[in-house]
Motif scaffolding. Structure first.
Motif, PDB file in Angstrom:
ATOM      1  N   MET A  70      48.393  52.753  39.909  1.00 51.79           N
ATOM      2  CA  MET A  70      47.254  51.948  40.348  1.00 51.79           C
ATOM      3  C   MET A  70      46.896  50.901  39.308  1.00 51.79           C
ATOM      4  O   MET A  70      46.789  51.190  38.118  1.00 51.79           O
ATOM      5  CB  MET A  70      46.027  52.829  40.608  1.00 51.79           C
ATOM      6  N   ALA A  71      46.674  49.674  39.784  1.00 47.58           N
ATOM      7  CA  ALA A  71      46.135  48.612  38.945  1.00 47.58           C
ATOM      8  C   ALA A  71      44.617  48.798  38.896  1.00 47.58           C
ATOM      9  O   ALA A  71      44.024  49.389  39.801  1.00 47.58           O
ATOM     10  CB  ALA A  71      46.484  47.254  39.535  1.00 47.58           C
ATOM     11  N   ARG A  72      44.007  48.315  37.823  1.00 46.16           N
ATOM     12  CA  ARG A  72      42.557  48.443  37.670  1.00 46.16           C
ATOM     13  C   ARG A  72      42.067  47.401  36.686  1.00 46.16           C
ATOM     14  O   ARG A  72      42.860  46.718  36.041  1.00 46.16           O
ATOM     15  CB  ARG A  72      42.181  49.843  37.200  1.00 46.16           C
ATOM     16  N   THR A  73      40.756  47.302  36.535  1.00 43.19           N
ATOM     17  CA  THR A  73      40.168  46.440  35.519  1.00 43.19           C
ATOM     18  C   THR A  73      40.060  47.236  34.218  1.00 43.19           C
ATOM     19  O   THR A  73      40.613  48.336  34.107  1.00 43.19           O
ATOM     20  CB  THR A  73      38.766  45.965  35.961  1.00 43.19           C
ATOM     21  N   GLN A  74      39.279  46.738  33.276  1.00 45.64           N
ATOM     22  CA  GLN A  74      39.052  47.460  32.026  1.00 45.64           C
ATOM     23  C   GLN A  74      38.314  48.779  32.261  1.00 45.64           C
ATOM     24  O   GLN A  74      38.398  49.694  31.457  1.00 45.64           O
ATOM     25  CB  GLN A  74      38.274  46.589  31.040  1.00 45.64           C
ATOM     26  N   ASP A  75      37.572  48.861  33.359  1.00 51.27           N
ATOM     27  CA  ASP A  75      36.882  50.106  33.721  1.00 51.27           C
ATOM     28  C   ASP A  75      37.931  51.090  34.236  1.00 51.27           C
ATOM     29  O   ASP A  75      38.580  50.833  35.252  1.00 51.27           O
ATOM     30  CB  ASP A  75      35.829  49.824  34.791  1.00 51.27           C
ATOM     31  N   PRO A  76      38.125  52.220  33.561  1.00 52.64           N
ATOM     32  CA  PRO A  76      39.165  53.175  33.978  1.00 52.64           C
ATOM     33  C   PRO A  76      39.017  53.674  35.416  1.00 52.64           C
ATOM     34  O   PRO A  76      40.002  54.043  36.041  1.00 52.64           O
ATOM     35  CB  PRO A  76      39.010  54.340  32.999  1.00 52.64           C
ATOM     36  N   ASN A  77      37.808  53.674  35.952  1.00 52.72           N
ATOM     37  CA  ASN A  77      37.561  54.182  37.304  1.00 52.72           C
ATOM     38  C   ASN A  77      37.336  53.056  38.316  1.00 52.72           C
ATOM     39  O   ASN A  77      36.517  53.187  39.215  1.00 52.72           O
ATOM     40  CB  ASN A  77      36.364  55.140  37.278  1.00 52.72           C
TER      41      ASN A  77
END
Length: 189
Positions: A106-113
């Motif tokens: 999964m790609a994500r932002t700096q927020d791990p969740n």
């Protein structure tokens, strides 16, 4: 001897039962199959399958390509418009699965969740994405068929896309034409 064959047959049957859901990604460059690991990443797999089952990956694109690193997609249509998302999924990166060549994560932002619908496929072993002391990126499956398609994708030229304000955008659209679950009889072995 007979007892050994029965034990072996039983182990093979148990292994077949433990195989996770399989998904087919039909692209304009060929077809990939992925096996998802719903034991190691149950929330992530459920999240991914929600987008598969609602058909919203169909017609999306791989919008980011870095040869020797990753190909990323699932979040934009062919006009580079953001596709709707469900609520973010909890990060499951400490599940024992690493960002190795051919794995899907999964790609994500700096927020791990913050992961929602965008995913990537590793084109190399990417230890830096595993996290180490920080929270990494959740691996939730692996490509089981279509390595030649990934190799073809990796050769597509990339450049700057002013609409996305992003680099590493494929200059030739790589479109996810259809993404669907496979039953065991449909999956390649």
């Amino acid at each position: 001897m007979k007892r050994g064959f029965i034990l072996l047959a039983g182990l093979m049957a148990a292994t077949a039962v433990l195989a996770g859901p399989r998904v087919e990604l039909v692209t304009n460059m060929g077809t990939l199959e992925v096996e998802l690991n719903d034991t190691a990443a149950p929330a992530t797999v459920a999240n991914f399958l929600r987008y598969v089952d609602d058909g919203s990956y169909d017609g999306s694109i791989f919008h980011r390509l870095i040869p020797g690193f990753v190909v990323q997609g699932g979040g934009f249509d062919t006009d580079y418009k953001n596709l709707p998302t469900y609520s973010p999924v909890v990060n499951e990166s400490n599940n024992g699965l690493d960002n190795q060549t051919g794995t899907i994560a999964m790609a994500r932002t700096q927020d791990p969740n913050s992961a929602t619908r965008q995913f990537y496929i590793n084109l190399n072993d990417n230890q830096s994405l595993n996290g180490g002391r920080k929270v990494g990126y959740t691996v939730f499956g692996k490509v089981t068929a279509g390595d030649e398609v990934l190799a073809k994708m990796a050769k597509v030229d990339t450049g700057m896309n002013m609409q996305l304000r992003a680099r590493d955008v494929p200059e030739q659209d790589i479109v996810l034409q259809q993404v669907r679950r496979l039953n065991n009889s449909q999956a390649s072995h």
